[in-house]
Every structure is written in structure tokens, then in C-alpha cells.
Design an enzyme around this catalytic site. Sequence first.
Site, PDB file in Angstrom:
ATOM      1  N   ARG A   1     -43.871  33.096 -85.927  1.00 27.68           N
ATOM      2  CA  ARG A   1     -43.013  32.682 -84.822  1.00 27.68           C
ATOM      3  C   ARG A   1     -42.877  33.786 -83.782  1.00 27.68           C
ATOM      4  O   ARG A   1     -42.832  33.510 -82.583  1.00 27.68           O
ATOM      5  CB  ARG A   1     -41.661  32.209 -85.362  1.00 27.68           C
ATOM      6  CG  ARG A   1     -41.763  30.840 -85.988  1.00 27.68           C
ATOM      7  CD  ARG A   1     -40.493  30.352 -86.629  1.00 27.68           C
ATOM      8  NE  ARG A   1     -40.654  28.948 -87.017  1.00 27.68           N
ATOM      9  CZ  ARG A   1     -39.816  28.275 -87.775  1.00 27.68           C
ATOM     10  NH1 ARG A   1     -38.723  28.868 -88.247  1.00 27.68           N
ATOM     11  NH2 ARG A   1     -40.044  27.012 -88.078  1.00 27.68           N
TER      12      ARG A   1
ATOM     13  N   TYR B   1     -45.239  24.111 -80.957  1.00 29.69           N
ATOM     14  CA  TYR B   1     -45.648  24.343 -82.357  1.00 29.69           C
ATOM     15  C   TYR B   1     -44.914  25.513 -83.003  1.00 29.69           C
ATOM     16  O   TYR B   1     -44.175  26.232 -82.342  1.00 29.69           O
ATOM     17  CB  TYR B   1     -47.155  24.453 -82.507  1.00 29.69           C
ATOM     18  CG  TYR B   1     -47.951  25.503 -81.772  1.00 29.69           C
ATOM     19  CD1 TYR B   1     -47.399  26.645 -81.234  1.00 29.69           C
ATOM     20  CD2 TYR B   1     -49.338  25.331 -81.640  1.00 29.69           C
ATOM     21  CE1 TYR B   1     -48.178  27.586 -80.593  1.00 29.69           C
ATOM     22  CE2 TYR B   1     -50.134  26.268 -80.996  1.00 29.69           C
ATOM     23  CZ  TYR B   1     -49.547  27.385 -80.473  1.00 29.69           C
ATOM     24  OH  TYR B   1     -50.334  28.323 -79.851  1.00 29.69           O
ATOM     25  N   GLU B   2     -45.103  25.644 -84.312  1.00 38.82           N
ATOM     26  CA  GLU B   2     -44.343  26.587 -85.144  1.00 38.82           C
ATOM     27  C   GLU B   2     -42.838  26.307 -85.081  1.00 38.82           C
ATOM     28  O   GLU B   2     -42.019  27.223 -85.154  1.00 38.82           O
ATOM     29  CB  GLU B   2     -44.630  28.040 -84.734  1.00 38.82           C
ATOM     30  CG  GLU B   2     -46.029  28.506 -85.023  1.00 38.82           C
ATOM     31  CD  GLU B   2     -46.341  28.582 -86.511  1.00 38.82           C
ATOM     32  OE1 GLU B   2     -45.393  28.588 -87.322  1.00 38.82           O
ATOM     33  OE2 GLU B   2     -47.534  28.618 -86.864  1.00 38.82           O
ATOM     34  N   GLY B   3     -42.495  25.040 -84.938  1.00 40.90           N
ATOM     35  CA  GLY B   3     -41.092  24.653 -84.798  1.00 40.90           C
ATOM     36  C   GLY B   3     -40.730  24.593 -83.335  1.00 40.90           C
ATOM     37  O   GLY B   3     -40.740  25.613 -82.647  1.00 40.90           O
TER      38      GLY B   3
END
Length: 591
Positions: free
Chosen positions: A297, A440-442
Site C-alpha cells: 500500500r 487497487y490495493e483497497g
Amino acid sequence: MADYKAPLREMNFLLHEVFEADKLWARLPALAETADRETADAILEEMGKLAANTLDPINRSGDEEGCSWNDGVVTTPKGFPEAYATFCEGGWGALVGNPEFGGMGMPKMLGAQVEEMLNASNISFALYPVLTNGACLAIDAHGSQELKEKYLPNMYAGTWSGAMDLTEPHAGTDLGIIRTKAEPQEDGSYSITGSKIFITGGDQDLSENVIHLVLAKLPDAPKGPKGISLFLVPKILVNEDGSLGERNAVNCGSIEHKMGIKASSTCAMNFDGAKGWLVGELNKGLAAMFTMMNYERLGVGIQGLGASERSYQNAIEYARDRVQSRSPSGAKQPEKAADPIIVHPDVRRMLLTQKAYIGGARALSTYVAKWLDLAKYSEGEEKQQAEAMVALLTPVAKAFFTDRGLDCTVIGQQVFGGHGYIREWGQEQLVRDVRITQIYEGTNGIQALDLIGRKTVANGGALFELFAADVQQFIDANAGNADLAEFIQPLTVELQRLKDATAAVIEATKTDPNAPGAASVDYLDLFGYVAYAYMWAKVASVANGKDEDFYRSQIKTARFYFARLLPKSQALAASVVAGSGTLMDLEEELF
């Protein structure tokens, strides 16, 4: 379009002068023998050359050509396999890896700077090695000794790459409802069956093998997130002697046709009874995956920073060359038909906004990386504090860097006017490429919920108080410095504003379950603006009183940030404390 030039002066300034990284490394036994200033400078210089000479030249062509899929085979754009080979020959995939298995053991503070250069020069290319680094991290932290010995050396070397297989067609953020199954086999392996989508680097023609880290559930696993396990599933099975054997039951069913990062293969992966091995403990796959997620992140946040830097370099060159109209204060270049557009206040506003956001992000990414290094290499209370700081700051870095990254690339495009909309200048590609980083990645909305919910409200603000104490310590240490009063006094006010907003949301949650969600995005932005103010104040404290142009530029950019960007915090704080009423009162059918 400007040629990319690595901002080595800025990076060295932050590493060695602002954060005194070499002193930190010297006191951590695991880093004392590997990391020092001379080594760090040499690494950054060499990556700067690779980024400028090898990766940047294939960025636009990679976007134009994109990846292709034919009968299960993925092909990357022209020049990518050769660039990847050059990257691997330089040992770059091993930079922050465990020395026991062939890594160089360098700190994340240095790795973060390297990642910025990779992303600034070519985000699509950077995704392949960065995802491999993340997979290596999870295997090293949670895999058995056998798995580490079998897979890590070739992954560090880049001979094999890594992929993270989480998302399914029906399950994005809510991983608790995934359907991919893992059935235990007599030989200790597992049979993995299911489909995953949006898998970055799930297949490509760069490496000999792809090592998938797959989230799946056993038939008798508990429902929800507590029943998820993590499995290592190679594209090609590895023999006992380390050589490649048969093809595993893993295939790429298609690749996505995307808005940006077109030279990065985004794959739909099918597992049809594929052979896999457990990583970590059963039903604790999310914990294993989150080991790498903090790094990933931050890495995604650095993608936003890299795109911002690239856009700024293009914009500043264009602003100096493009002549349009006269300066409001009189002709600056009377011998020409008009003045360069950099003389105009609004163009300066755009350029300084980019510069201030970039400088704040670069400093904060180094700051977060410092805490990651302390979490990994220190012990006792210092380690516990570092882990807490990483947990708190990771969602801020991911979301705030990437939101401001889109802002910066759009601003950079705007500096070009109509030319910014034309493909040949490169600015529109950066806008398209950076857009995914907010998703992406949350998604950034999920990051905001994580920050205000799990990282703040859930512990009564205990993690936040660690950050606030760190800022306060800096304020106290510089309170008597009259030269820094222009930064310290407003930072003191902003810290209190953030404290008040934090306390208000914690209190509101006692009677309103919607309060955290209603405040979340504005709260993260408020946190981000205050964190950047802290970073710019630290930068100013080092640059203060030094006559060189570089230091004067830092001071003047800090002043711009405090005067023109930080005031946004007042509106954000008002939104944070406004409550959930106006969000939730409108009946669904009235939307």
C-alpha cells in the site's frame, strides 16, 4: 515531452539531512553492515540511470502497444523483456530481500526512493518487480523454511516473478465471501480450484515462472475472513532439485482492457485443481497477506508520487519553453513575441501546487518507510511503536498520495492547455495510469474507513496519539526558533485541529454508527494535509539559513504549502464534524 531525470538531490536531502538515515541504519544490527551513505548514494544513482535510459524510453510505446493475450499466452510490449532482463542483471529485485536467500538486505527507506524512480519512469513496468517483492515478503515472513529455500532465491533474482491473487468476480473488498477452494492432499499439498480477477502480472513473458499467492478456503473453514488461508501456487511446478517440471493447472483466461497501465498484464486466472502449498497457518491467510499489504500500500502511494514527479518534470519544461502573452508586471523577454508562461501567476500556482504535493509525499513516504524499517529491525518498545505507526500511517500514505497524484497529473496536463490532451506529450497517459492507484490495493474509500474505524475509533485514538506525540515533540524542540515560527505556529494550530476532529468522531460514534463512515474520507484528507505540514516543517528546519538555491527552493515551497494548500484543512475539519445526518436522511428512492 521532457526526458526523465531522477530527483537525486531531493532524495539524498531527505535521506541524509532530514531523516539522518545513515545514523538510524548504523544502530540497527541487521542494517549496520549493509547500508551506509556511500552505498545508498551509489544505488540511487544507478537506479536513476536505469530509469532514465532504459525504462522511460519504453513507457509511451508500452502504452501504445499494450499487452496481448492469445490462447492463454500473454505477451508484453516491445522492449519490456529486454528491459526486464537488464533490471534483473542489476540485481534490483533483491534490493530489500533477505540476505539468507540471496537478497541484499537494504532498508525500505532506500527501497522507497528506488520505487519512486521505477514508477516515475514507467508504472506499468514497475508493477512486475514490485508485486514480486511483495510476494517475497509474505513468503519470507510466513512460509516454511522449505518454501523459502525453494522459491525466494529465484524470485529475488527475477528468474521467477510473483503475483497476488485475492479478488474474485463477486468478491472485491469483501474477501470473506471468496469461493476459491483448497482441498488437502495426502502428500501435504493442497488442490486449489477457483477463479481470480484483476491479477497484476498473473502471466507474462518476462520470467520463467510465476509464483501465485492465492487466498482460498478449506471445505470446513469458518465462514467469513476467519476462514481464509494463503497458498503458494506456482505456474510451473518445481522439482526437488530446483529445476522446472510440469505445468501446473493454472492458466490465464484473459487479460483486461484498461484505461491505463496498459503494459502491465491484468489477468483473469483460473485454478483447476492446481497444486499449492500452505503459507503460514490455516485460516490465518489474511494476517499473512497483510504482512505484505503495508509495504504494497505504501508502494501504491509511491506510484502516485512517481506519476506526479513525471508530470511536474514535463510541465516545468513546457512552462519555461512555451511563450504566450506578457507578464502582468511587464515584459520579461521583450525580444520575443511573448513571455514564457511560467511568468503568469496561475501557471505558477499550478506548478507550485505540484511541487509542494510532491515534496510532501516524498518526505512522508520516507518517514513511513523509516517506521517500516524500525518495525522490521528494532526490538522491544521501539518495535511496538513502529508497528503501531505503520498501521496508522499506511492508509494515509496509500490514499492521500494517490488522490494528490491524480490532482498533480491533471494539473500537469492543464499547464499544457490543449497540448496536454494530445497523446504525444505524455501528460494524458500519466492521468490514465495514475487513476488505478486510487482503486487497487483497497480503494481509497476503504483506506479512509480503515484509518478512522480500525486504526482510530476502535482503539479510542491510541494509535493517533503516537503520531500526535511525535509531531508535538518536533514542535517543542523548535518552539524557541524565531526563524521557524512561520511554520511551527501554524503546525501547532493544525495539530490541535486534527486532535479535535479525531475526538469529535470518536465521541459521535458512541451514539451514531454511521459517524465514522460519514467522516472517513474528509478525515483522511485532513490527516494528510496536517502530515504534509509536519513534513514541510521538518524540511524547513533543515533548510533554514542555508544560502544554496536548493535550500532556498525548499523554504519557499514550504511557505507556499502553508499559505495556499494547508488552509484546506479548515473546510475538511468542518465536514468531519458535520455528522452523518445529511448523508443518511435522503430516502433511497429519492436519489
